[in-house]
Design an enzyme around this catalytic site. Sequence first.
Site, PDB file in Angstrom:
ATOM      1  N   ARG A   1       3.923   7.472  -1.437  1.00  0.00           N
ATOM      2  CA  ARG A   1       3.857   8.306  -0.200  1.00  0.00           C
ATOM      3  C   ARG A   1       2.848   9.461  -0.347  1.00  0.00           C
ATOM      4  O   ARG A   1       1.691   9.254  -0.284  1.00  0.00           O
ATOM      5  CB  ARG A   1       5.245   8.835   0.184  1.00  0.00           C
ATOM      6  CG  ARG A   1       6.354   7.787   0.153  1.00  0.00           C
ATOM      7  CD  ARG A   1       6.216   6.755   1.226  1.00  0.00           C
ATOM      8  NE  ARG A   1       7.456   5.969   1.345  1.00  0.00           N
ATOM      9  CZ  ARG A   1       7.502   4.714   1.766  1.00  0.00           C
ATOM     10  NH1 ARG A   1       6.401   4.083   2.130  1.00  0.00           N
ATOM     11  NH2 ARG A   1       8.648   4.072   1.845  1.00  0.00           N
TER      12      ARG A   1
ATOM     13  N   GLY B   1      13.665   0.112   3.035  1.00  0.00           N
ATOM     14  CA  GLY B   1      13.090   0.432   1.729  1.00  0.00           C
ATOM     15  C   GLY B   1      14.058   1.238   0.891  1.00  0.00           C
ATOM     16  O   GLY B   1      14.816   2.057   1.412  1.00  0.00           O
TER      17      GLY B   1
ATOM     18  N   ASP C   1       9.087  -2.379  -5.933  1.00  0.00           N
ATOM     19  CA  ASP C   1       8.926  -2.038  -4.513  1.00  0.00           C
ATOM     20  C   ASP C   1       9.620  -0.705  -4.215  1.00  0.00           C
ATOM     21  O   ASP C   1      10.345  -0.574  -3.215  1.00  0.00           O
ATOM     22  CB  ASP C   1       9.430  -3.157  -3.592  1.00  0.00           C
ATOM     23  CG  ASP C   1       8.996  -2.935  -2.133  1.00  0.00           C
ATOM     24  OD1 ASP C   1       8.163  -2.037  -1.868  1.00  0.00           O
ATOM     25  OD2 ASP C   1       9.518  -3.661  -1.268  1.00  0.00           O
TER      26      ASP C   1
ATOM     27  N   HIS D   1       2.485  -9.196   1.898  1.00  0.00           N
ATOM     28  CA  HIS D   1       3.922  -9.160   2.206  1.00  0.00           C
ATOM     29  C   HIS D   1       4.201 -10.372   3.087  1.00  0.00           C
ATOM     30  O   HIS D   1       3.759 -10.408   4.227  1.00  0.00           O
ATOM     31  CB  HIS D   1       4.219  -7.842   2.934  1.00  0.00           C
ATOM     32  CG  HIS D   1       5.619  -7.687   3.413  1.00  0.00           C
ATOM     33  ND1 HIS D   1       6.372  -6.563   3.159  1.00  0.00           N
ATOM     34  CD2 HIS D   1       6.405  -8.499   4.159  1.00  0.00           C
ATOM     35  CE1 HIS D   1       7.566  -6.700   3.718  1.00  0.00           C
ATOM     36  NE2 HIS D   1       7.608  -7.861   4.339  1.00  0.00           N
TER      37      HIS D   1
ATOM     38  N   HIS E   1       4.016  -2.641  -7.780  1.00  0.00           N
ATOM     39  CA  HIS E   1       4.362  -2.485  -6.354  1.00  0.00           C
ATOM     40  C   HIS E   1       5.209  -1.229  -6.142  1.00  0.00           C
ATOM     41  O   HIS E   1       6.435  -1.260  -6.266  1.00  0.00           O
ATOM     42  CB  HIS E   1       5.097  -3.727  -5.860  1.00  0.00           C
ATOM     43  CG  HIS E   1       5.310  -3.749  -4.377  1.00  0.00           C
ATOM     44  ND1 HIS E   1       5.406  -4.901  -3.652  1.00  0.00           N
ATOM     45  CD2 HIS E   1       5.446  -2.744  -3.473  1.00  0.00           C
ATOM     46  CE1 HIS E   1       5.588  -4.618  -2.368  1.00  0.00           C
ATOM     47  NE2 HIS E   1       5.634  -3.301  -2.237  1.00  0.00           N
TER      48      HIS E   1
ATOM     49  N   HIS F   1       5.458   2.600  -3.745  1.00  0.00           N
ATOM     50  CA  HIS F   1       4.990   3.444  -2.633  1.00  0.00           C
ATOM     51  C   HIS F   1       5.262   4.894  -3.022  1.00  0.00           C
ATOM     52  O   HIS F   1       6.406   5.340  -3.006  1.00  0.00           O
ATOM     53  CB  HIS F   1       5.756   3.124  -1.350  1.00  0.00           C
ATOM     54  CG  HIS F   1       5.672   1.682  -0.927  1.00  0.00           C
ATOM     55  ND1 HIS F   1       4.742   1.224  -0.018  1.00  0.00           N
ATOM     56  CD2 HIS F   1       6.392   0.589  -1.293  1.00  0.00           C
ATOM     57  CE1 HIS F   1       4.915  -0.086   0.172  1.00  0.00           C
ATOM     58  NE2 HIS F   1       5.901  -0.500  -0.596  1.00  0.00           N
TER      59      HIS F   1
ATOM     60  N   LYS G   1      -4.335  -5.000  -0.097  1.00  0.00           N
ATOM     61  CA  LYS G   1      -2.972  -5.323   0.339  1.00  0.00           C
ATOM     62  C   LYS G   1      -2.932  -5.517   1.838  1.00  0.00           C
ATOM     63  O   LYS G   1      -3.504  -4.716   2.578  1.00  0.00           O
ATOM     64  CB  LYS G   1      -2.038  -4.162  -0.039  1.00  0.00           C
ATOM     65  CG  LYS G   1      -0.602  -4.273   0.495  1.00  0.00           C
ATOM     66  CD  LYS G   1       0.205  -5.316  -0.242  1.00  0.00           C
ATOM     67  CE  LYS G   1       1.602  -5.502   0.351  1.00  0.00           C
ATOM     68  NZ  LYS G   1       2.569  -4.505  -0.028  1.00  0.00           N
TER      69      LYS G   1
ATOM     70  N   ASN H   1       0.043   1.696   2.339  1.00  0.00           N
ATOM     71  CA  ASN H   1       0.635   1.922   3.670  1.00  0.00           C
ATOM     72  C   ASN H   1       1.173   3.338   3.801  1.00  0.00           C
ATOM     73  O   ASN H   1       2.274   3.569   4.297  1.00  0.00           O
ATOM     74  CB  ASN H   1       1.747   0.897   3.954  1.00  0.00           C
ATOM     75  CG  ASN H   1       2.971   1.082   3.052  1.00  0.00           C
ATOM     76  OD1 ASN H   1       2.830   1.574   1.931  1.00  0.00           O
ATOM     77  ND2 ASN H   1       4.127   0.694   3.517  1.00  0.00           N
TER      78      ASN H   1
HETATM   79  C1  NCD Z   1       8.282  -0.649   2.301  1.00  0.00           C
HETATM   80  C2  NCD Z   1       8.014   0.787   2.672  1.00  0.00           C
HETATM   81  O1  NCD Z   1       8.949   1.507   3.048  1.00  0.00           O
HETATM   82  O2  NCD Z   1       6.867   1.234   2.563  1.00  0.00           O
HETATM   83  N1  NCD Z   1       9.594  -1.014   2.787  1.00  0.00           N
HETATM   84  C3  NCD Z   1      10.370  -2.038   2.358  1.00  0.00           C
HETATM   85  O3  NCD Z   1      11.430  -2.237   2.953  1.00  0.00           O
HETATM   86  N2  NCD Z   1      10.040  -2.768   1.327  1.00  0.00           N
HETATM   87  C4  NCD Z   1       7.209  -1.521   2.846  1.00  0.00           C
HETATM   88  C5  NCD Z   1       7.107  -2.883   2.218  1.00  0.00           C
HETATM   89  O4  NCD Z   1       7.094  -3.012   0.984  1.00  0.00           O
HETATM   90  O5  NCD Z   1       7.005  -3.855   2.933  1.00  0.00           O
HETATM   91 ZN    ZN Z   2       6.503  -2.363  -0.707  1.00  0.00          ZN
HETATM   92 ZN    ZN Z   3       6.376  -5.387   1.518  1.00  0.00          ZN
HETATM   93 ZN    ZN Z   4       7.011  -4.777   5.076  1.00  0.00          ZN
END
Ligand code: NCD
Ligand code: ZN
Ligand code: ZN
Ligand code: ZN
Length: 437
Positions: free
Chosen positions: A65, A320, A301, A181, A61, A63, A146, A95
């Site tokens: 970007r 995040g 995450d 989520h 998990h 991100h 997802k 995302n």
């Molecule tokens: C995540 C993000 O910034 O993409 N943010 C978060 O607070 N975890 C999105 C997510 O994992 O839901």
């Molecule tokens: Zn996430």
């Molecule tokens: Zn999430």
């Molecule tokens: Zn979220």
Amino acid sequence: MSVDLLLNDATVVVGGREEVRSIGVKSDKIEGIYPIGQEPSANRVIDCSNLYVLPGMVDIHVHLRDLEQEAQEDYRTGTMAAAAGGVTTVLDMPNSVPPVLSRDVLDKKIANAELNRYVNVGFYAGIPKRVEDFDETLVPDILGLKVYPHAPLTEGTKYTRRRIEDCLALAKQHGLPLMFHPDSSNKNAPILTIQDHFVVHDCDSECESLKRFIDAKRRIDGRIHVCHVSCASAARLIAQSRAEDSLTAEVTPHHLLLSGDQFPNNDGVAKMLPPLRSPYDHQVLRQMLCDKCAIDCVASDHAPHTEEKKRAEFLKAASGIPGLETTVPLLLTQVFDGRLSWVDYLRVCCSVPAEIVGLSDKGVLAKGYDADIIVVSREEYRIRGDRFFSKAKITPFEGYRVLARPVMTIVGGEIVFSHGRFVIEAGRAGRVPLRKR
Ligand code: NCD
Ligand code: ZN
Ligand code: ZN
Ligand code: ZN
């Protein structure tokens, strides 16, 4: 017989106990784990005495970007953060801006990741507003689907019972896990005060969403993975509902170790979704992290945002936090503090996450597995965000005491990172995109 690389005199975990062994790597695979004195000859020998040699973490998990959000993170900085943090495989969430809903976006991500990677990168895709519009050509290059019920990737998509079932049926049809989520909050619920944020994203909202998906699973019988479980009540719901591995779940280090009341309510540093909960939730989540219990694995995450977006006052701050450079040190600290066994660590950070996404040659330090290996020094220091390779340097773990430092990272048999430095060019080690095998 000889090997390419020998990690000599290392401390490894054998049958749950620390033993001294040497590890041989040939091409991109682990060739063997040898008792001292029985090593094969090697082209290159690295002395690992007083150091731990472990499988790299498989973080399902993350991100990363890139694309239109390079100010937050890109594949280069994100995979550097991974390698420096002891994570050898990352799975990138869809995302992004634009989101992964079509072949052209996935192709751009694959191309950028291929050029700029320091670790293995796999991908997830989202599901379009009309499930029938899902592009099946994505399937070979993704490891899961997802969904974000509270913040859909396409404007106006509602996660009705019908939609959830259709998403699960789609995932099942393609043999992929449906990652979600758990949050049933309404996107239009007014958040006017700091308190509102915590009420809207409370444990009832997490459980409500979880129930809807578990319910759909009773009818469709696909594979569901619950992202970042944060509440004791949610973990109990999972524990009650699962008989086998078709319902899996992860927990983040911050939901295991930090509680909301440790942070002043007016800063965005510790703002994330789901929000930080209470010490009681930690205790239950930790118990649920055992073998065949509710929580199967740990995931970071890693959700980088710009400094401006994190320093903003709470209501305006982005949700995040970065996690790639803190997760392995934090979890190994649990091991060295005697709060987590070696067997549990290796299961929740390495072998089980690999299994969940179908990477059957990753996550284990044994002959025949991919040579994705980390060397770790047991030493005490404090986490400092300004030392991160990630572009996101604001962490709620700032100043936190840890007892483990990844000092070398090997990806697909190549030494990528050594004692604070990158010793290979980007785009050389590891595989992109990861495919099931
Ligand atoms: C995540 C993000 O910034 O993409 N943010 C978060 O607070 N975890 C999105 C997510 O994992 O839901
Ligand atoms: Zn996430
Ligand atoms: Zn999430
Ligand atoms: Zn979220």
